[in-house]
Write a protein that holds these residues in place. Sequence first.
Motif, PDB file in Angstrom:
ATOM      1  N   ASP A 145       0.892  -1.253   0.147  1.00 13.66           N
ATOM      2  CA  ASP A 145      -0.250  -0.032  -0.217  1.00 13.66           C
ATOM      3  C   ASP A 145       0.768   1.314  -0.126  1.00 13.66           C
ATOM      4  OD1 ASP A 145      -2.449  -1.553   0.072  1.00 13.66           O
ATOM      5  OD2 ASP A 145      -2.132  -1.699   2.513  1.00 13.66           O
ATOM      6  N   LYS A 146       0.167   2.218  -0.493  1.00 13.46           N
ATOM      7  CA  LYS A 146       0.899   3.521  -0.598  1.00 13.46           C
ATOM      8  C   LYS A 146       0.870   4.257   0.780  1.00 13.46           C
ATOM      9  CE  LYS A 146       0.825   4.792  -5.652  1.00 13.46           C
ATOM     10  NZ  LYS A 146       0.329   5.847  -6.628  1.00 13.46           N
ATOM     11  N   GLU A 147       1.729   5.338   1.148  1.00 15.60           N
ATOM     12  CA  GLU A 147       1.531   5.868   2.257  1.00 15.60           C
ATOM     13  C   GLU A 147       0.247   6.913   2.176  1.00 15.60           C
ATOM     14  OE1 GLU A 147       4.929   8.130   2.932  1.00 15.60           O
ATOM     15  OE2 GLU A 147       6.141   6.614   3.223  1.00 15.60           O
ATOM     16  N   GLU A 150      -0.501  11.869   1.241  1.00 13.96           N
ATOM     17  CA  GLU A 150      -0.096  12.090   0.017  1.00 13.96           C
ATOM     18  C   GLU A 150       0.843  13.384  -0.179  1.00 13.96           C
ATOM     19  OE1 GLU A 150      -3.604  12.447  -2.227  1.00 13.96           O
ATOM     20  OE2 GLU A 150      -4.160   9.959  -1.987  1.00 13.96           O
ATOM     21  N   PRO A 155       8.683  10.536  -0.871  1.00 16.82           N
ATOM     22  CA  PRO A 155       8.139   9.110   0.001  1.00 16.82           C
ATOM     23  C   PRO A 155       9.223   8.839   0.899  1.00 16.82           C
ATOM     24  CG  PRO A 155       8.895   8.585  -2.392  1.00 16.82           C
ATOM     25  CD  PRO A 155       8.683  10.047  -2.302  1.00 16.82           C
ATOM     26  N   LEU A 159      10.847   1.785  -3.002  1.00 19.98           N
ATOM     27  CA  LEU A 159       9.975   0.369  -3.322  1.00 19.98           C
ATOM     28  C   LEU A 159      10.511  -0.829  -2.852  1.00 19.98           C
ATOM     29  CD1 LEU A 159       7.285  -0.424  -4.754  1.00 19.98           C
ATOM     30  CD2 LEU A 159       8.628  -0.870  -6.708  1.00 19.98           C
ATOM     31  N   GLU A 162      10.035  -1.624   1.129  1.00 15.85           N
ATOM     32  CA  GLU A 162       8.940  -1.788   1.785  1.00 15.85           C
ATOM     33  C   GLU A 162       8.685  -2.991   2.531  1.00 15.85           C
ATOM     34  OE1 GLU A 162       6.195  -0.030   1.939  1.00 15.85           O
ATOM     35  OE2 GLU A 162       6.553   1.477   0.522  1.00 15.85           O
ATOM     36  N   ARG A 237       8.259   4.801  -9.932  1.00 10.05           N
ATOM     37  CA  ARG A 237       8.714   4.948  -8.490  1.00 10.05           C
ATOM     38  C   ARG A 237       7.875   3.923  -7.582  1.00 10.05           C
ATOM     39  NH1 ARG A 237       7.562  10.441  -5.589  1.00 10.05           N
ATOM     40  NH2 ARG A 237       5.329   9.797  -5.760  1.00 10.05           N
ATOM     41  N   ASP A 238       6.702   3.380  -8.419  1.00 11.13           N
ATOM     42  CA  ASP A 238       5.933   2.560  -7.539  1.00 11.13           C
ATOM     43  C   ASP A 238       5.592   1.110  -8.342  1.00 11.13           C
ATOM     44  OD1 ASP A 238       5.229   4.565  -5.723  1.00 11.13           O
ATOM     45  OD2 ASP A 238       3.802   5.258  -7.026  1.00 11.13           O
ATOM     46  N   ARG A 261       3.316  -0.590  -5.735  1.00 11.92           N
ATOM     47  CA  ARG A 261       2.910  -0.267  -4.865  1.00 11.92           C
ATOM     48  C   ARG A 261       1.493   0.588  -5.330  1.00 11.92           C
ATOM     49  NH1 ARG A 261       7.228   2.953  -1.515  1.00 11.92           N
ATOM     50  NH2 ARG A 261       7.737   3.915  -3.624  1.00 11.92           N
TER      51      ARG A 261
END
Length: 262
Positions: A145-147, A150, A155, A159, A162, A237-238, A261
């Motif tokens: 999951d993303k933070e 936002e 961040p 990645l 995590e 990035r994700d 992510r």
Amino acid sequence: MALESSSRRHFHWTRKVSNEDEEDSTFNSLESAVEEKQENAKPISQEPEEQQQVRAQLTRRKLQQLAISRFRSVLTALGRNRNSQHGLRSRVVGTLFGSRRGHVHFAFQRDPNSHPAFLIELATPISGLVKEMASGLVRIALECDKEKDENKKPPGRRLLEEPVWRTFCNGKKCGFASRRECGPKELKILKAVEPISMGAGVLPVNEDAKVSDEGESGSDGEIMYMRAKFERVVGSRDSEAFYMMNPDSNGAPELSIYLLRV
């Protein structure tokens, strides 16, 4: 005759005098023009002291800004070198290992003898993954999951840093995976397979260790491994992907791992 000679002398004298007058006037005009130019021309050295001080301050500021920019560029280069040493490149070494009844471990290294940059433990038993790979292509998707914040920039973590992932194998949910630190046991396994560039097999149990860490003995404590080179593709990035490279470069990769992510 006397009158004629006196008139000639008078003519030469008047011509000489007139020539001298003309030369004097020409010289005087040139001298006045030069003096006028010198008066109009303002040398730099005769600028007011305030302007000279302002000019010196501007020069010092420019030198300071140049020094700061060079210092920042050096720091950026050092940071890139540090990331390149501890991070991953487009071609990495991937090792899958675990005991027969234990969980699957994935380790990605920049070089065969470097410290793992990414080590993760899946809830899937290695025997089940071997069966999946024997039946055909295997696609493993790891999602996190993303933070929630936002507005947080940049961040908090990369990645590959995590800690917890949801695992899917060929579209089937297979529990969770967790990121691990490389301990002495994992380092020993990676050191044992370091000379192997590509292949699969079983590592024998040490004679001194009759019982493995999972509480199993005999053949169940043997370590199964598969080692190959992977191509790393960074989508954003994700999102990242690791594709196992086939020796013959024909067909789709037998094993692919996706990090997402969402």
